[in-house]
Design an enzyme around this catalytic site. Structure first.
Site, PDB file in Angstrom:
ATOM      1  CB  CYS A 217      -8.554 -26.294 -25.015  1.00 62.87           C
ATOM      2  SG  CYS A 217      -7.344 -25.952 -23.706  1.00 62.87           S
TER       3      CYS A 217
ATOM      4  CG  ASP B 260     -10.383 -31.372 -20.701  1.00 59.61           C
ATOM      5  OD1 ASP B 260     -11.039 -32.386 -20.400  1.00 59.61           O
ATOM      6  OD2 ASP B 260     -10.906 -30.325 -21.124  1.00 59.61           O
TER       7      ASP B 260
ATOM      8  CG  HIS C 263      -8.348 -30.785 -25.646  1.00 63.48           C
ATOM      9  ND1 HIS C 263      -9.631 -30.473 -25.282  1.00 63.48           N
ATOM     10  CD2 HIS C 263      -7.567 -30.361 -24.627  1.00 63.48           C
ATOM     11  CE1 HIS C 263      -9.641 -29.901 -24.096  1.00 63.48           C
ATOM     12  NE2 HIS C 263      -8.390 -29.817 -23.665  1.00 63.48           N
TER      13      HIS C 263
ATOM     14  NE  ARG D  44     -13.624 -32.327 -21.674  1.00 59.45           N
ATOM     15  CZ  ARG D  44     -14.003 -31.274 -22.393  1.00 59.45           C
ATOM     16  NH1 ARG D  44     -15.187 -31.278 -22.983  1.00 59.45           N
ATOM     17  NH2 ARG D  44     -13.210 -30.226 -22.519  1.00 59.45           N
TER      18      ARG D  44
ATOM     19  CB  CYS E 175      -4.902 -30.071 -22.182  1.00 60.45           C
ATOM     20  SG  CYS E 175      -5.979 -28.973 -21.226  1.00 60.45           S
TER      21      CYS E 175
END
Length: 209
Positions: A100, A43, A97, A45, A41
């Site tokens: 998400c 993302d 994750h 983080r 992803c």
């Protein structure tokens, strides 16, 4: 953070790498031979190399919203082709994750504009597993289950590609479905039994002998 700080950070990183190995960048510039293709992803983080404990050159990374592998996405298909055919990776990881945002957005009945076509792929996953998901009354648990099922379906999409099927016959390439638990930092192997799953779809999706 100012852009200037990023370049200062880069200088410090270069110095640090050369202190550990004075030939670091010389070796890095000679090319790559990664064992892994990581599809994850976007993302901010979730950093592939860091959570896997790998160094630059050891993992070929592709990231997008909600770690999707739609067959209509030329980006994803090109990455798989290059990683499997040219880099000869032996392991493909699809890593989702918990927490998400893409999966959460797909669970909402709202118009998200340009994101609609992309999120429709996740909603298709919900449709395929609707009975399982609707049986879960706790919204947070349902959300986590959809994250896991999405990883499973994207792994199947990887296996549907001709490149992966051919490589699997030639060198027993492996596909894995993982979850990164953003609350604990731990990687979770979903232990997806692809052999059993593929028994039902082989007649339709088998391309390579």
């Amino acid at each position: 953070m100012k852009i200037k700080q990023i370049f200062e950070n880069n200088k410090k990183w270069v110095i640090k790498q050369l202190e550990m190995d004075e030939h670091y960048f010389e070796k890095l510039s000679k090319g790559q031979a990664p064992e892994f293709l990581y599809i994850g992803c976007s993302d901010s983080r979730v950093s592939a190399e860091e959570l896997m404990g790998l160094e630059p050159g050891e993992v070929f990374v592709h990231r997008n919203i909600a770690n999707m592998v739609p067959n209509t996405d030329l980006n994803s298909m090109s990455v798989i082709n290059y990683a499997v055919v040219h880099l000869k990776v032996n392991h493909i990881v699809v890593c989702g994750h918990y927490g998400c945002g893409g999966v959460h957005a797909a669970m909402q009945q709202s118009d998200l504009g340009i994101l609609n076509p992309w999120l429709r792929n996740i909603r298709d996953v919900y449709r395929l597993h609707r009975k399982t998901l609707d049986a879960i009354t706790n919204e947070e648990e349902k959300y986590k289950k959809l994250v896991e099922l999405n990883v499973q379906e994207q792994c199947i999409n990887v296996i549907k590609t001709a490149e992966v099927q051919k490589a699997n016959n030639e060198r027993n390439l492996k596909v894995y479905g993982w979850i990164f638990d953003i609350h604990s930092g731990k990687l979770i192997d979903l232990d997806i039994n692809f052999t059993e799953i593929l028994k039902d779809i082989t007649k339709i999706y088998k391309i390579s002998n």
